[in-house]
Design a protein around this motif. Structure first.
Motif, short mmCIF file in Angstrom:
data_model
loop_
_atom_site.label_atom_id
_atom_site.label_comp_id
_atom_site.label_asym_id
_atom_site.label_seq_id
_atom_site.Cartn_x
_atom_site.Cartn_y
_atom_site.Cartn_z
N UNK A 273 35.03 29.70 41.32
CA UNK A 273 35.03 31.12 41.00
C UNK A 273 36.22 31.52 40.16
N UNK A 274 36.33 32.80 39.92
CA UNK A 274 37.45 33.37 39.18
C UNK A 274 37.70 34.76 39.72
N UNK A 275 38.83 35.31 39.33
CA UNK A 275 39.14 36.62 39.85
C UNK A 275 40.33 37.26 39.18
N UNK A 276 40.70 38.42 39.72
CA UNK A 276 41.85 39.19 39.23
C UNK A 276 42.41 39.94 40.42
N UNK A 277 43.33 40.85 40.16
CA UNK A 277 43.89 41.66 41.24
C UNK A 277 42.87 42.65 41.79
N UNK A 278 41.76 42.87 41.07
CA UNK A 278 40.79 43.87 41.47
C UNK A 278 39.51 43.29 42.06
N UNK A 279 39.15 42.04 41.70
CA UNK A 279 37.89 41.49 42.19
C UNK A 279 37.91 39.97 42.16
N UNK A 280 36.97 39.40 42.94
CA UNK A 280 36.78 37.94 42.99
C UNK A 280 35.31 37.68 42.75
N UNK A 281 35.01 36.73 41.85
CA UNK A 281 33.64 36.39 41.52
C UNK A 281 33.38 34.93 41.85
N UNK A 282 32.37 34.67 42.67
CA UNK A 282 31.96 33.30 43.01
C UNK A 282 30.85 32.87 42.07
N UNK A 283 31.10 31.78 41.33
CA UNK A 283 30.09 31.27 40.42
C UNK A 283 29.28 30.15 41.05
N UNK A 284 29.82 29.54 42.10
CA UNK A 284 29.10 28.44 42.76
C UNK A 284 29.58 28.30 44.19
N UNK A 285 28.64 28.25 45.13
CA UNK A 285 28.97 28.04 46.55
C UNK A 285 27.87 27.17 47.12
N UNK A 286 28.23 26.00 47.62
CA UNK A 286 27.22 25.11 48.18
C UNK A 286 27.84 24.19 49.23
#
Length: 286
Positions: A273-286
């Motif tokens: 995933x990637x993120x910033x101080x405002x949000x976290x985005x999961x691009x892959x979870x398995x």
């Protein structure tokens, strides 16, 4: 100065501030040219004791060689004693210190050019954390926990490595009698949770930061860990790794770990995933 003694005085650092009470100040020193020999400087406060001695040359790069003994005895804070040496000059200082009390550790450090282009090298070996400090932390720690911390840096960049070793082979507390299952009932092993680890655990972290722009990179690897660290585990991870790079406003992370626990299917879990101080985005979870 053959001997200067001042007893029972107060130091007021600012208007209206609580005065600093000093029980005794003892100074013995002598000077010859630019050389000062500090035979002893002792400062006794109600909760703090400091004693130092050595030589200082008040010329050039101010070469010095000092011995120190510092005691901290304040209520509701860890009881600590720090003793060792400070030597070198204002171009490069070398510190060798031993910490004892509620925390046992040895520090070996260099400070380069502290008044101009500051740089440093540190090596800290932690051998024991006392029960009072553990209680303040609010979590149970294995009695065999120890750590080694190394770092170096300057005003542009800093690097550090942390190695933590812990004996997680601590027996889980016995279940109370009224919590045991009725005779003939078959338990679900996954719901009951995994058994505590049977081998010592370890965690290694390394990272660096560039102060201009605050970009960073960090990696972590571990073996045989559980949570909580002592007793019946809720989560067990036999091995795993974590990596984070970027900056606080734009970072990327990845995690791969063998995980088991109540309600968690045992296996290797991966996360990207990637993120910033405002949000976290999961691009892959398995």
């Amino acid at each position: 100065l053959d001997r200067v003694v001042v007893n029972n005085f107060q130091v007021i650092t600012a208007p209206g501030a609580e005065p600093l009470v000093v029980n005794q100040l003892l100074l013995r020193a002598k000077a010859e040219g630019s050389d000062i020999e500090l035979e002893t400087l002792e400062v006794a406060l109600p909760d703090i004791g400091l004693e130092t001695a050595g030589q200082v040359q008040v010329s050039g790069d101010y070469p010095l060689s000092l011995r120190n003994d510092f005691n901290l005895r304040m209520a509701d804070v860890p009881k600590l004693r720090l003793n060792g040496t400070v030597s070198g000059s204002l171009r490069q200082l070398e510190l060798k210190q031993t910490l004892a009390g509620d925390l046992d550790a040895v520090l070996d450090a260099d400070v380069r050019d502290p008044l101009d282009k500051l740089g440093w090298r540190t090596h800290l070996v932690l051998t024991r954390i006392g029960p009072e400090l553990v209680a303040m932390a609010g979590i149970a720690l294995p009695p065999g926990l120890n750590a080694e911390i190394s770092g170096n840096g300057d005003l542009q960049k800093a690097d550090a490595t942390v190695q933590v070793n812990l004996d997680s082979r601590v027996a889980a507390p016995a279940e109370p009698a009224d919590a045991m299952e009725p005779a003939g009932q078959v338990s679900n092993a996954n719901e009951a949770g995994p058994a505590p680890r049977s081998s010592p655990g370890s965690l290694k972290l390394s990272g660096s930061v560039v102060f201009d722009g605050l970009s960073f990179g960090a990696k972590g690897q571990w073996q045989s860990l559980q949570w909580p660290l002592v007793g019946t585990p809720q989560v067990v991870t036999e091995s795993g790794g974590l990596e984070v790079t970027g900056s606080a406003d734009d970072y990327r992370f990845s995690l791969d770990a063998d995980i088991a626990g109540p309600g968690i299917p045992p296996g290797t879990w991966s996360m990207r995933g990637n993120g910033s101080t405002e949000q976290v985005h999961l691009s892959n979870l398995q």
